[in-house]
Design an enzyme around this catalytic site. Structure first.
Site, PDB file in Angstrom:
ATOM      1  N   TYR A 132       0.824  -1.206   0.000  1.00 49.08           N
ATOM      2  CA  TYR A 132       0.000   0.000   0.000  1.00 49.08           C
ATOM      3  C   TYR A 132       0.854   1.251   0.000  1.00 49.08           C
ATOM      4  CZ  TYR A 132       0.960   1.158   4.923  1.00 49.08           C
ATOM      5  OH  TYR A 132       1.574   1.528   6.088  1.00 49.08           O
ATOM      6  N   LYS A 146       6.518  -1.576   2.386  1.00 48.09           N
ATOM      7  CA  LYS A 146       5.234  -1.030   2.838  1.00 48.09           C
ATOM      8  C   LYS A 146       4.138  -2.041   2.518  1.00 48.09           C
ATOM      9  CE  LYS A 146       3.187   3.589   3.220  1.00 48.09           C
ATOM     10  NZ  LYS A 146       3.586   3.827   4.603  1.00 48.09           N
ATOM     11  N   GLU A 170      12.426   3.733  14.529  1.00 47.43           N
ATOM     12  CA  GLU A 170      11.467   4.733  14.069  1.00 47.43           C
ATOM     13  C   GLU A 170      10.275   4.731  15.013  1.00 47.43           C
ATOM     14  OE1 GLU A 170      10.132   3.658  10.140  1.00 47.43           O
ATOM     15  OE2 GLU A 170      10.044   1.531  10.634  1.00 47.43           O
ATOM     16  N   LEU A 174      11.084   2.076   7.576  1.00 48.80           N
ATOM     17  CA  LEU A 174      10.469   2.440   6.314  1.00 48.80           C
ATOM     18  C   LEU A 174      11.231   3.619   5.730  1.00 48.80           C
ATOM     19  CD1 LEU A 174       8.069   2.030   4.339  1.00 48.80           C
ATOM     20  CD2 LEU A 174       6.924   3.869   5.595  1.00 48.80           C
TER      21      LEU A 174
END
Length: 275
Positions: A30, A143, A175, A199
């Site tokens: 996505y 992702k 993160e 990411l």
């Protein structure tokens, strides 16, 4: 108006199959795009990341990248979206439940718009966070739809009365639950390198580009939870949060406990450039 499979249709006309591999395996990918003044923010970068993720999980697109870009542009126009987000996902398709890739399944694309104003108050005032063990898999650079660990982390933050968690692996900060993290110490900007543990955030890349344009020293290297606690400034970056200061972690203030000058300068430059 939604886009589903091959057409633009109302949400009420969409019927998801229980055999879609995205439903029972999370077998899909996505992207979330921000829209400013009717334009998709960093569209090319998002689509490049989508292509990279698809390649890594061996998922075939139902359309070409230029076609996907046009579909999303048309979706924004059809919904007359000015400020908001576009969510899109592509699953491996419908097939009887079995772990191996199905040989005849056709990938399924879904996309829709949401009218979301900029979170101006949060961006200006900042947020609080807690630290949380990063127990996700080792391909956080992809992702994919497998977001249960992120969901659990975000809920842990809310359970503790704060807005975000800072994920770490045995003390090394990676993160946050849905954003990248940066700190400033002695005028130098630090963030975890873009490897398999985080990411590769689009806004992360934008902020690093802006920092370098402002002659702000940048170091893409890992730092610890202790270094975070002793930082002069900290902030998160992301498509929906832009550049949001972190004022407190685990009950202790970051720096002076208010958004710092480097954060403010980057925010100003971001707004001038994009929003």
């Amino acid at each position: 108006m939604y886009f589903y499979k091959n057409e633009f249709i109302p949400k009420s006309d969409i019927h998801l199959s229980p055999d879609d591999r995205g439903y029972y395996f999370g077998d899909g990918i996505y992207e979330v795009f921000r829209v400013y003044q009717g334009q998709l923010y960093e569209q090319e970068a998002h689509l490049q990341r989508l292509q990279r993720t698809a390649n890594e999980v061996r998922l075939t697109f139902p359309f070409t990248i230029p076609q996907i870009g046009q579909i999303l542009t048309d979706l924004v126009a059809k919904n007359k979206l000015i400020d908001g987000t576009v969510y899109m996902q592509i699953t491996r398709g419908e097939a009887p439940r079995a772990h191996p890739f199905p040989s005849h399944a056709e990938p399924v694309m879904l996309a829709y718009c949401t009218e979301v104003p900029r979170p101006a108050a949060t961006i200006h005032n900042g947020i609080k966070a807690i630290t949380f063990a990063d127990i996700r898999w080792l391909r956080c650079d992809l992702k994919t739809l497998n977001l249960l660990p992120n969901v659990m982390a975000k809920q842990a933050a809310l359970d503790h009365g704060v807005q975000e968690v800072v994920l770490h692996r045995e003390g090394t900060v990676t993160e946050c639950s849905a954003s990248n993290l940066m700190i400033v110490k002695d005028g130098v900007l630090y963030t975890h390198p873009a490897n398999h543990l985080i990411l590769h955030g689009i806004t992360r890349a934008v902020v690093l580009r802006l920092a370098r344009a402002l002659d702000m020293p940048v170091k893409e290297e890992a730092f610890t939870t202790d270094q975070l606690a002793n930082a002069d400034e900290a902030f998160i970056t992301g498509t929906t949060v832009e550049i949001t200061p972190i004022l407190e972690v685990d009950g202790g203030p970051i720096g002076t406990g208010v958004p710092g000058p480097h954060t403010r300068k980057l925010q100003e430059e971001f707004v001038r450039t994009f929003a």
